[in-house]
Design an enzyme around this catalytic site. Sequence first.
Site, short mmCIF file in Angstrom:
data_model
loop_
_atom_site.label_atom_id
_atom_site.label_comp_id
_atom_site.label_asym_id
_atom_site.label_seq_id
_atom_site.Cartn_x
_atom_site.Cartn_y
_atom_site.Cartn_z
CD GLU A 247 -3.09 -0.26 0.05
OE1 GLU A 247 -3.07 0.07 -1.15
OE2 GLU A 247 -3.73 -1.24 0.48
CG HIS A 248 -0.21 4.96 0.43
ND1 HIS A 248 -0.60 6.07 -0.29
CD2 HIS A 248 -1.27 4.62 1.19
CE1 HIS A 248 -1.84 6.40 0.06
NE2 HIS A 248 -2.28 5.53 0.93
CE1 TYR B 65 -3.02 7.76 -3.09
CE2 TYR B 65 -2.28 9.44 -4.63
CZ TYR B 65 -2.37 8.11 -4.26
OH TYR B 65 -1.78 7.14 -5.04
N GLY C 249 -12.91 2.99 -1.26
CA GLY C 249 -11.52 2.61 -1.48
C GLY C 249 -11.41 1.32 -2.29
CB SER D 78 -10.57 0.91 -7.61
OG SER D 78 -9.38 1.05 -6.91
CB SER D 79 -16.23 3.27 -7.53
OG SER D 79 -15.87 4.42 -6.81
CG ASP E 129 -6.45 2.14 -7.43
OD1 ASP E 129 -5.77 1.30 -6.81
OD2 ASP E 129 -6.80 3.23 -6.94
CD GLU F 271 -8.38 8.95 -10.03
OE1 GLU F 271 -9.01 8.12 -10.71
OE2 GLU F 271 -8.79 9.38 -8.94
C1 GLA Z 1 -5.19 4.79 -4.17
C2 GLA Z 1 -4.42 5.13 -5.45
C3 GLA Z 1 -3.43 4.02 -5.81
C4 GLA Z 1 -2.56 3.64 -4.63
C5 GLA Z 1 -3.40 3.42 -3.38
C6 GLA Z 1 -2.56 3.19 -2.15
O1 GLA Z 1 -6.03 3.71 -4.38
O2 GLA Z 1 -5.31 5.34 -6.52
O3 GLA Z 1 -2.65 4.41 -6.91
O4 GLA Z 1 -1.58 4.61 -4.41
O5 GLA Z 1 -4.27 4.51 -3.12
O6 GLA Z 1 -1.82 2.03 -2.26
#
Ligand code: GLA
Length: 386
Positions: A33-34, A222, A124, A126-127, A172, A160
């Site tokens: 993540e991240h 973010y 969270g 990814s819609s 995503d 995006e």
């Molecule tokens: C969001 C972003 C991704 C990623 C995640 C964290 O979903 O769209 O690119 O950075 O956060 O892992």
Amino acid sequence: MTVQELKSAFQEAYGKPAEAVYFSPGRVNLIGEHVDYNGGSVFPCALSFGTYLLLAKNDKRVVNFKSLNQTEVVSLGFDNLTTRLGKLWVNYPLGVIAQFLKQGIEFKTGYDLLFWGNVPNGAGLSSSAALEVVTAYAFNDQLGTGFNRTVLAQIGQKSEHEFALVNCGIMDQFASANGAKDNAIHLNCDTLEFEHVPVKLDGVKIVISNTHSPHKLDSGAYNQRVAECKLAVEQLNKVRPIKYLAELSEAQFNEISSAITDPVALKRARHVVGEVQRTSDAIKALKAGNIEKFGKLMNASHVSLRDDYEVTGPELDCMAEEAWKVEGVIGSRMTGGGFGGCTVSLVKEDAIDTFIKEVGSAYEAKIGIKPEFYIAEIGDGARRVE
Ligand code: GLA
């Protein structure tokens, strides 16, 4: 809604039948993540829920946007397809169309579009990536542009950046484009090389817990994380040339970390370097059938996102901590961008009912919001349905 119901809705919306139906899924990230915008590896799966796009050509030089999930209806002439529109939902598909036009690809006709999605919004999962990738997939097919799935994901990511103003990584959109049933995607976000890894979880299921937290993915926070990582890279470059934080092993990082003078950037970098190692270890553990180890790494990932990356918050922390108490939970962590949204947990099948009952009531008692639980089904990536 079934595809048949969606086709009737299209007929009702535009007074003519749909010519094609497309689908692209949401995703859940198991670990990593991240790290995507830091050149690391991620391990997401595409879900069985996602976004549908039905379309038909029209003989006017306009693109009509309607969604069964949204009230705003937008109609744009060809000259207005490259400018973002305030905060409207239409920005996601519009941003994708803009990328085609910017590459000099011509639209010979107008289009009537109807979207419908069943990914919970702001969870969270990814819609927005599903909406972007279904649009990219559909126009690639309609216009015969022949882009591969990686390019379609990149088009979604650019949309995006430019139309939703979130400087996201590629995870995503890539997961939505390249998902495969019953497989996770081990994606190297630097080279974009990837492999599908079968998710064989004997007697264990992936449970997604939705905090229903009112905070949405906060693009400000973010983008700030992205900037803090960039600052860490800049400061490390004084002692060692690197492009991404993910290039450093934990030992290499510890040797030079004092070059990062900003204490916040130092914490962010420490999360990234540790998460890269955890992700690599977790994928090896899954391949070796060691689910217990995978689960422990998930828990450690959550702790690092909580303490060093600071993207969890009380709702996600409560959800994960309550999950850790339940017998039969192999591992649990926040998934996606954070600041609200969902956790992902590996739960033994015979403990799922207890999990939902115990985590659900403890979460509701402490946070005052009723959560929701889904058993994840790992599905295929973007496709034409009809
Ligand atoms: C969001 C972003 C991704 C990623 C995640 C964290 O979903 O769209 O690119 O950075 O956060 O892992």
